[in-house]
Enzyme design. Structure first.
Site, PDB file in Angstrom:
ATOM      1  N   LYS A  61       0.843  -1.207   0.000  1.00 26.28           N
ATOM      2  CA  LYS A  61       0.000   0.000   0.000  1.00 26.28           C
ATOM      3  C   LYS A  61       0.876   1.254   0.000  1.00 26.28           C
ATOM      4  CE  LYS A  61      -3.887  -2.416   2.046  1.00 26.28           C
ATOM      5  NZ  LYS A  61      -4.625  -2.854   3.237  1.00 26.28           N
ATOM      6  N   GLN A 105      -5.105  -1.705   9.414  1.00 30.69           N
ATOM      7  CA  GLN A 105      -4.917  -3.008   8.774  1.00 30.69           C
ATOM      8  C   GLN A 105      -5.508  -4.129   9.632  1.00 30.69           C
ATOM      9  OE1 GLN A 105      -3.747  -3.463   5.668  1.00 30.69           O
ATOM     10  NE2 GLN A 105      -4.048  -5.662   5.823  1.00 30.69           N
ATOM     11  N   ASP A 128     -11.422   2.456   3.347  1.00 29.53           N
ATOM     12  CA  ASP A 128     -11.739   1.024   3.211  1.00 29.53           C
ATOM     13  C   ASP A 128     -13.241   0.805   2.998  1.00 29.53           C
ATOM     14  OD1 ASP A 128      -9.618  -0.836   3.305  1.00 29.53           O
ATOM     15  OD2 ASP A 128      -9.336  -0.520   5.460  1.00 29.53           O
TER      16      ASP A 128
HETATM   17  N1  GUN Z   1      -6.898  -7.002   5.616  1.00 23.85           N
HETATM   18  C1  GUN Z   1      -7.124  -7.749   4.511  1.00 23.85           C
HETATM   19  N2  GUN Z   1      -7.690  -6.986   3.545  1.00 23.85           N
HETATM   20  C2  GUN Z   1      -7.833  -5.740   4.071  1.00 23.85           C
HETATM   21  C3  GUN Z   1      -8.337  -4.517   3.556  1.00 23.85           C
HETATM   22  O1  GUN Z   1      -8.803  -4.413   2.413  1.00 23.85           O
HETATM   23  N3  GUN Z   1      -8.283  -3.455   4.395  1.00 23.85           N
HETATM   24  C4  GUN Z   1      -7.798  -3.543   5.659  1.00 23.85           C
HETATM   25  N4  GUN Z   1      -7.812  -2.448   6.421  1.00 23.85           N
HETATM   26  N5  GUN Z   1      -7.323  -4.658   6.158  1.00 23.85           N
HETATM   27  C5  GUN Z   1      -7.335  -5.747   5.365  1.00 23.85           C
END
Ligand code: GUN
Length: 293
Positions: A61, A105, A128
Site C-alpha cells: 500500500k 490493517q 476502506d
Molecule cells: N486485511 C485484509 N484486507 C484488508 C483490507 O482491504 N483493508 C484492511 N484495512 N485490512 C485488510
C-alpha cells in the site's frame, strides 16, 4: 460470454496487474491535478503487531502511494498497544488536515475491538468503506467510497467485457470485507446475485449455474472445475498458501481454465486491484474534504 465445452481452448487470463496499473495511472493524473490546486491526498496506515501477511499488504500500500503521488504515513505499533491508544491515534488522524484517508490493517491482535476502532474513523476518511455509515450508503447505492476488493472485481469484469446485467452471479463467502459488499456491487450492476456460504446446500450445483462466479472463501482447492459453467467468468479472491507455501487462490486454476471463459490468476488477479481502488478512494477522500466533487 460464449458457450464452451470442457476440453476446448483455455480461458482468457485476466491480468489484474495490468488493469491495476491503468487505474493507478489515472489516479496519478488526478493527484497531479489536485497538486496544482495545492491539495495533497494523504493516507495513514495503522498496523498493530507483527502478522507477516499484513506487513506485506501494508508495504504494498505504501509503495502504491509513492507510485501515484499520494503522501503516506505508517503507524506500526507493537502487539501490546491498547484500545485507548489506538482510539486516541484515530482521533488525532481524524483531525489531521494532511491525512485524507485512514486505514487500520486487519486483522488486529486478539483483545482489540476492531469494529469499535473502525466506527471511530471519520466516515469521510474511511477509505476502506468499512464504517457502518459507508456500509449503509453502499446498501442504498449512494456510496461515496467503493469497497476496494469488490470494486476491483467489477473493474476486472469490465476489463474482460463481461456483461453483468441480467446475469446469474454467485458469490461464495459472506464476509463484511468481500462477500456482502461484492453482492451489493454486482446487484447495483443489475446482476442477479446468490450468496453462498459454509451452510449452503447444493453448493456445486448453484455454482454451476453461475455466469459470474466470485470465490472469497479462503481455502485452497475449494472451487474445482466441475463447479464451473462452461464459458463462465471466474474471479478468485482467495489468498491462501498451498502445501509448499506458495500463494494460491480458492480455485483449482488448472481445472478451471479448461472450463471457464475468463479467469483471474492468484497472484496477479484481484490482489493488485484492491490496492489500486484504495488509491482511488484516497483521492476521492481528498476531493471530498476540499469541496471538489
Ligand atoms: N486485511 C485484509 N484486507 C484488508 C483490507 O482491504 N483493508 C484492511 N484495512 N485490512 C485488510
Amino acid at each position: 460470454m460464449k458457450k464452451k465445452k470442457a476440453g476446448e481452448e483455455l480461458a482468457l487470463r485476466i491480468d489484474g496487474k495490468a488493469v491495476a496499473a491503468k487505474i493507478k495511472a489515472q489516479v496519478a493524473g488526478e493527484a497531479a491535478i489536485l497538486a496544482e490546486k495545492g491539495i495533497a491526498p494523504g493516507l495513514a496506515v495503522v498496523i498493530v503487531g507483527s502478522d507477516p501477511a499484513s506487513r506485506i499488504y501494508v508495504n504494498n500500500k505504501k509503495k502504491a502511494c509513492q507510485e501515484v503521488g499520494i503522501y503516506s504515513e505508517e503507524y506500526a505499533l507493537p502487539e501490546g498497544t491498547t484500545q485507548e491508544e489506538l482510539l486516541a491515534l484515530v482521533d488525532r488522524l481524524n483531525h489531521e488536515p494532511k491525512i485524507s484517508g485512514i486505514l487500520v490493517q486487519s486483522p488486529l491482535p486478539k483483545g482489540l475491538n476492531e469494529s469499535a476502532l473502525v466506527e471511530a474513523i471519520d466516515p469521510k476518511k474511511d477509505v476502506d468503506a468499512f464504517h457502518p455509515y459507508n456500509v449503509g450508503k453502499l446498501m442504498q447505492g449512494r456510496q461515496i467510497f467503493l469497497p476496494c476488493t469488490p470494486a476491483g472485481v467489477i473493474e476486472l469484469l469490465k476489463s474482460a467485457n463481461v456483461e453483468i446485467a441480467g446475469k446469474s452471479c454467485v458469490v461464495i463467502g459472506r464476509s463484511d470485507i468481500v462477500g456482502k459488499p461484492m453482492a451489493m456491487l454486482l446487484m447495483q450492476n443489475n446482476g442477479t446475485v446468490t450468496i453462498c456460504h459454509s451452510r449452503t446446500q447444493n453448493l456445486a450445483e448453484i455454482c454451476r449455474g453461475a455466469d459470474i462466479l466470485v470465490s472469497a472463501v479462503g481455502k485452497a482447492g475449494f472451487v474445482t472445475g466441475d463447479m464451473i459453467k462452461p464459458g463462465a467468468a471466474v474471479i478468485d479472491v482467495g489468498m491462501n498458501r498451498d502445501e509448499s507455501g506458495k500463494l494460491c487462490g480458492d480455485v483449482v486454476f488448472e481445472e478451471a481454465e479448461k472450463v471457464a471463459g475468463c479467469i483471474t490468476p492468484v497472484p496477479g488477479g484481484v490482489g493488485p486491484m484492491t490496492i489500486a481502488m484504495l488509491m482511488q478512494n484516497t483521492v476521492t477522500a481528498a476531493k471530498l474534504q476540499n469541496g471538489i466533487s
